[in-house]
Design an enzyme around this catalytic site. Structure first.
Site, PDB file in Angstrom:
ATOM      1  N   SER A  97       0.808  -1.221   0.000  1.00 20.59           N
ATOM      2  CA  SER A  97       0.000   0.000   0.000  1.00 20.59           C
ATOM      3  C   SER A  97       0.840   1.269   0.000  1.00 20.59           C
ATOM      4  CB  SER A  97      -0.939   0.005   1.207  1.00 20.59           C
ATOM      5  OG  SER A  97      -0.223  -0.188   2.412  1.00 20.59           O
ATOM      6  N   ASP A 111      -4.253   5.667  11.519  1.00 29.38           N
ATOM      7  CA  ASP A 111      -3.317   5.228  10.488  1.00 29.38           C
ATOM      8  C   ASP A 111      -2.051   6.057  10.629  1.00 29.38           C
ATOM      9  OD1 ASP A 111      -1.839   4.553   8.275  1.00 29.38           O
ATOM     10  OD2 ASP A 111      -3.381   5.034   6.795  1.00 29.38           O
ATOM     11  N   HIS A 142       0.615   5.142   6.533  1.00 28.50           N
ATOM     12  CA  HIS A 142       0.493   5.774   5.221  1.00 28.50           C
ATOM     13  C   HIS A 142       0.612   7.289   5.362  1.00 28.50           C
ATOM     14  CE1 HIS A 142      -1.688   1.873   4.932  1.00 28.50           C
ATOM     15  NE2 HIS A 142      -0.899   1.777   3.870  1.00 28.50           N
TER      16      HIS A 142
END
Length: 437
Positions: free
Chosen positions: A161, A414, A417
């Site tokens: 990702s 998160d 990312h």
């Protein structure tokens, strides 16, 4: 200048009077005029340049100097193209008051979880930093120049990702110059492809978190371990190599998850497995090193088998991008920092250091071995600059209005990312300079 104009005006008036004066007085006044001109050139040099404006004093970071105007930092001189001495991995984040390079709420390439502003993040300080290498300059990203190079080419981002995060960033950066068209998307958004019609330029994402063939763990289906097949390649992207002119590989995080390793039709090891499985415990560092080496060797082999084509091909390997969870990631740990770390404030941990080292060494070794094949391998060394940006993650803003349910409700964060725009855009700045070299 005012003094000089005054003298000129005064001299003109005197000249008008001189026409009416007797000859003896005319000579006297002429001598006076000559003396005045001589003194003017002695003490005032009309050809000298105006004094330069004083240089602005250094500006404190915004968390220190919140009430003072933030002046733009001096623009560094861009490095000479092909200057191998320019080490973009060594530097610091410095304030940059300029607006971000694209609109974070308008770029359609951004996956929902990375659209921090659209999801309600109100603070914008994370948008106003730029990476300053210690011994050189890092030029701003130029979408025009990148598209000019990418014309009639296909660039693929392969990996996990974070590879997808960087690909989305590149599409958004390029969309500031030319509109992209999404021509392919799988239901989960793991395989996507954009075409910039004006340039016949293509950018693709290939989901392949292990680079080799693998099956991902899935807690909700009861699959507790990744399954990696070390002697089988992921043909979902490997089979497309002949049509790819530049590949950016980015993997690493999935190797830290408990996994079972297969080779030659049997299990050869395991990482983090329960004792009842009775598999040999194996270091994930060793497996990661093995996978990266095998992948680059296979790229070289297939390139040679296909004749190499008529274009030089680039394979860039992004180094490990650290997370910044303040605790256990699966127990709601947040990332609360609102500014980058200063140089020396946050050193790399052992895992980050080793994962980065594996990629850098593999790229160097493959580059030396594959030069005759017309391939070029390069490490995209982003580990240090990413390690210094705890403020650049979505945190709770991986979803819209995360606190709407009220206080006391658990909120997932998160801290792996990157918000877009954000630090990940710098990855593509360095990618552009890697291409130019």
């Amino acid at each position: 200048m005012l003094f000089t104009n005054f003298l000129k005006t005064h001299q003109q008036l005197q000249n008008d009077k001189l026409l009416l004066l007797p000859k003896r007085q005319l000579v006297t006044y002429a001598l006076y005029a000559l003396i005045a001109v001589a003194l003017l050139y002695l003490f005032v040099d009309p050809a000298a340049p105006a004094p330069s404006a004083p240089k602005p004093s250094s500006v404190a970071a915004p968390w220190v100097q919140e009430e003072e105007e933030l002046l733009p930092p001096p623009s560094p001189s861009p490095p000479h193209q092909g200057d191998e001495r320019c080490d973009y991995s060594d530097g610091e984040w410095v304030p940059d008051p300029r607006p971000p390079p694209y609109n974070g709420t308008a770029c359609e390439a951004i996956k929902d979880g990375r659209s921090c502003m659209a999801n309600g993040r109100a603070d914008t300080g994370y948008l106003h930093w730029r990476w300053q290498p210690r011994r050189c300059g890092l030029p701003d990203f130029s979408p025009e120049a990148f598209l000019r190079w990418l014309g009639d080419r296909h660039m693929a981002f392969v990996g996990d990702s974070l590879a997808r995060n960087q690909a989305e960033s590149l599409v958004c950066l390029l969309s500031a110059w030319s509109p992209p068209e999404l021509v392919h998307r799988d239901p989960e958004g793991r395989f996507r492809r954009w075409v910039f019609r004006e340039h016949n330029a293509t950018v693709s994402i290939f989901w392949s978190p292990f680079l080799v063939k693998g099956v991902e763990k899935s807690e909700h289906t009861g699959v507790r371990y990744n399954e990696l097949f070390l002697d089988a390649f992921d043909e979902r992207w490997m089979s497309q190599l002949g049509a790819i002119d530049a590949a950016v590989l980015s993997a690493g995080q999935w190797f830290r998850i408990p996994s079972i390793y297969h080779e030659g039709g049997g299990v050869v090891g395991c990482y983090g497995c329960a004792a009842e499985l009775n598999h040999t415990e194996t270091s994930f560092f060793a497996v990661f090193r093995d996978v990266v080496g095998r992948t680059l060797a296979e790229i070289t082999r297939r390139h040679e088998r296909g004749g190499g084509g008529d274009k030089p091909r680039l394979v860039a390997l992004a180094t490990f991008s650290p997370s910044h969870f303040e605790g256990e990631w699966n127990k709601g740990a947040p990332c609360t920092k609102k500014r980058p770390y200063r140089k020396g404030e946050k050193e790399l941990g052992y895992t980050e250091t080793e994962m980065r080292k594996i990629v850098v060494e593999a790229a160097d070794e493959a580059g030396a071995a594959a030069a005759p094949a017309g391939l070029r391998f390069a490490a995209l060394d982003v580990t240090t600059l990413a390690n210094m940006r705890p403020d650049g993650h979505p945190g709770p803003y991986m979803r819209k209005n995360p606190f709407a349910a009220g206080e006391g409700r658990p909120v997932q964060n998160d801290c792996l990312h990157w918000c877009m725009p954000g630090p990940v855009d710098t990855f593509n700045q360095i990618l552009q300079q890697t291409i130019l070299r």
